[in-house]
Write a protein that holds these residues in place. Structure first.
Motif, PDB file in Angstrom:
ATOM      1  N   ASP A 173      -4.226  -6.421   5.633  1.00 40.64           N
ATOM      2  CA  ASP A 173      -4.533  -5.164   4.946  1.00 40.64           C
ATOM      3  C   ASP A 173      -3.626  -4.042   5.439  1.00 40.64           C
ATOM      4  O   ASP A 173      -3.057  -3.281   4.642  1.00 40.64           O
ATOM      5  CB  ASP A 173      -5.993  -4.776   5.148  1.00 40.64           C
ATOM      6  N   LEU A 176       0.029  -4.589   4.391  1.00 42.02           N
ATOM      7  CA  LEU A 176       0.260  -4.240   2.985  1.00 42.02           C
ATOM      8  C   LEU A 176       0.528  -2.745   2.854  1.00 42.02           C
ATOM      9  O   LEU A 176       1.450  -2.321   2.141  1.00 42.02           O
ATOM     10  CB  LEU A 176      -0.944  -4.643   2.139  1.00 42.02           C
ATOM     11  N   LEU A 177      -0.253  -1.946   3.563  1.00 39.39           N
ATOM     12  CA  LEU A 177      -0.043  -0.501   3.535  1.00 39.39           C
ATOM     13  C   LEU A 177       1.293  -0.150   4.189  1.00 39.39           C
ATOM     14  O   LEU A 177       2.031   0.717   3.690  1.00 39.39           O
ATOM     15  CB  LEU A 177      -1.202   0.200   4.246  1.00 39.39           C
ATOM     16  N   LYS A 180       4.150  -0.606   1.808  1.00 40.90           N
ATOM     17  CA  LYS A 180       4.251   0.473   0.825  1.00 40.90           C
ATOM     18  C   LYS A 180       4.835   1.732   1.462  1.00 40.90           C
ATOM     19  O   LYS A 180       5.681   2.401   0.869  1.00 40.90           O
ATOM     20  CB  LYS A 180       2.876   0.748   0.203  1.00 40.90           C
ATOM     21  N   GLN A 183       8.483   1.485   1.950  1.00 39.45           N
ATOM     22  CA  GLN A 183       9.211   1.386   0.682  1.00 39.45           C
ATOM     23  C   GLN A 183      10.203   0.221   0.712  1.00 39.45           C
ATOM     24  O   GLN A 183      11.320   0.301   0.185  1.00 39.45           O
ATOM     25  CB  GLN A 183       9.942   2.704   0.374  1.00 39.45           C
ATOM     26  N   ARG A 208      -0.406 -10.354  -2.955  1.00 38.07           N
ATOM     27  CA  ARG A 208      -0.863  -8.958  -2.921  1.00 38.07           C
ATOM     28  C   ARG A 208       0.331  -8.003  -2.925  1.00 38.07           C
ATOM     29  O   ARG A 208       0.276  -6.941  -3.560  1.00 38.07           O
ATOM     30  CB  ARG A 208      -1.746  -8.717  -1.700  1.00 38.07           C
ATOM     31  N   LEU A 209       1.401  -8.368  -2.234  1.00 40.50           N
ATOM     32  CA  LEU A 209       2.615  -7.555  -2.258  1.00 40.50           C
ATOM     33  C   LEU A 209       3.158  -7.445  -3.682  1.00 40.50           C
ATOM     34  O   LEU A 209       3.532  -6.351  -4.136  1.00 40.50           O
ATOM     35  CB  LEU A 209       3.691  -8.174  -1.362  1.00 40.50           C
ATOM     36  N   ARG A 210       3.200  -8.569  -4.388  1.00 40.90           N
ATOM     37  CA  ARG A 210       3.762  -8.576  -5.739  1.00 40.90           C
ATOM     38  C   ARG A 210       2.948  -7.701  -6.693  1.00 40.90           C
ATOM     39  O   ARG A 210       3.490  -7.123  -7.627  1.00 40.90           O
ATOM     40  CB  ARG A 210       3.863 -10.011  -6.250  1.00 40.90           C
ATOM     41  N   GLN A 211       1.659  -7.598  -6.438  1.00 43.32           N
ATOM     42  CA  GLN A 211       0.822  -6.713  -7.251  1.00 43.32           C
ATOM     43  C   GLN A 211       1.205  -5.248  -7.052  1.00 43.32           C
ATOM     44  O   GLN A 211       0.919  -4.392  -7.887  1.00 43.32           O
ATOM     45  CB  GLN A 211      -0.649  -6.923  -6.902  1.00 43.32           C
ATOM     46  N   GLU A 212       1.867  -4.972  -5.922  1.00 43.82           N
ATOM     47  CA  GLU A 212       2.334  -3.618  -5.625  1.00 43.82           C
ATOM     48  C   GLU A 212       3.819  -3.446  -5.963  1.00 43.82           C
ATOM     49  O   GLU A 212       4.422  -2.426  -5.624  1.00 43.82           O
ATOM     50  CB  GLU A 212       2.107  -3.300  -4.137  1.00 43.82           C
ATOM     51  N   GLY A 213       4.418  -4.447  -6.613  1.00 49.07           N
ATOM     52  CA  GLY A 213       5.817  -4.359  -7.000  1.00 49.07           C
ATOM     53  C   GLY A 213       6.797  -4.673  -5.894  1.00 49.07           C
ATOM     54  O   GLY A 213       7.975  -4.307  -5.975  1.00 49.07           O
TER      55      GLY A 213
END
Length: 227
Positions: A173, A176-177, A180, A183, A208-213
């Motif tokens: 978790d 993942l942050l 982001k 960048q 989960r990363l791919r869901q954030e692009g």
């Protein structure tokens, strides 16, 4: 830039004919499938002194007649073991032959084992490695911290290695942050599944990363990707 994962937190970065290995924990690693004697590099970079990162540093540096680059106290220890070492520190950068290194914060601890004694090895760090116009960020062992936003704002990070194992470092978790905030365009999860206490699902994390692009690479030891 080619990035090869050798398990745990060990990564080989190749670009422009230069080969740099980071945190070469190989011979004692339960997941690595390569021997230290098979490593041919131009430099060894260390994030900190714990044995699962320091690993085969001295053997590789001697066999390749190449320098070790580390935070000052850890570099001094390496020098005492008979290798050429550059002692840097957090926030400092330097251009070497074909690559540039900058150390960043990492929130963890650092020591080396000398017999039965744990010896302070300076502050842990993350590493911004720039080669051929591309930048790879190895976060080292760290928890999540707010200045990851600043690292992402100040640097164009093409790929990042982030620990996801939890217990000793960030878990999925927080990682993942971190991805982001940094960048990062591409992320390699590291420091997981080496030992039972840091068992995680790298494939799920990358989904989960791919869901954030963000492109994620749940590599097995010995696998590579290129950017």
């Amino acid at each position: 830039m080619k990035i090869t994962y050798y398990g745990h937190s060990c990564v080989l970065v190749e670009e422009g004919g230069k080969r740099i290995i980071i945190d070469p924990f190989l011979s004692e690693s339960p997941v690595s499938e390569i021997s230290a004697k098979d490593i041919h590099v131009d430099a060894v970079l260390l994030t900190h002194g714990h044995s699962d990162h320091f690993g085969d540093c001295i053997e590789i540096a001697k066999a390749n007649d190449c320098p070790v680059i580390a935070v000052f106290e850890l570099a001094e220890y390496c020098q005492s073991q008979g290798v050429n070492a550059y002692g840097m520190n957090i926030g400092g950068s330097h251009s070497f032959d074909g690559f540039k290194v900058k150390y960043t914060l990492a929130f963890h601890t650092s020591s080396v084992s000398v017999g039965d004694t744990m010896v302070y090895a300076g502050e842990p760090g993350g590493i911004l490695l720039t080669m051929g116009g591309k930048t790879f960020f190895h976060a080292g062992d760290t928890g999540l911290f707010g200045d990851m936003r600043l690292i992402g704002e100040m640097n164009e990070i093409d790929a990042a290695a982030l620990p996801i194992g939890d217990f000793f470092t960030m878990g999925p978790d927080d990682a993942l942050l971190a991805a982001k905030w940094l960048q990062a365009d591409n992320v390699l999860p590291v420091h997981y599944n080496t030992f039972p206490v840091i068992k995680q699902d790298g494939v799920l994390f990358c989904e989960r990363l791919r869901q954030e692009g963000i492109d994620g690479y749940p590599l097995q030891p010995g696998e590579s990707f290129e950017i």
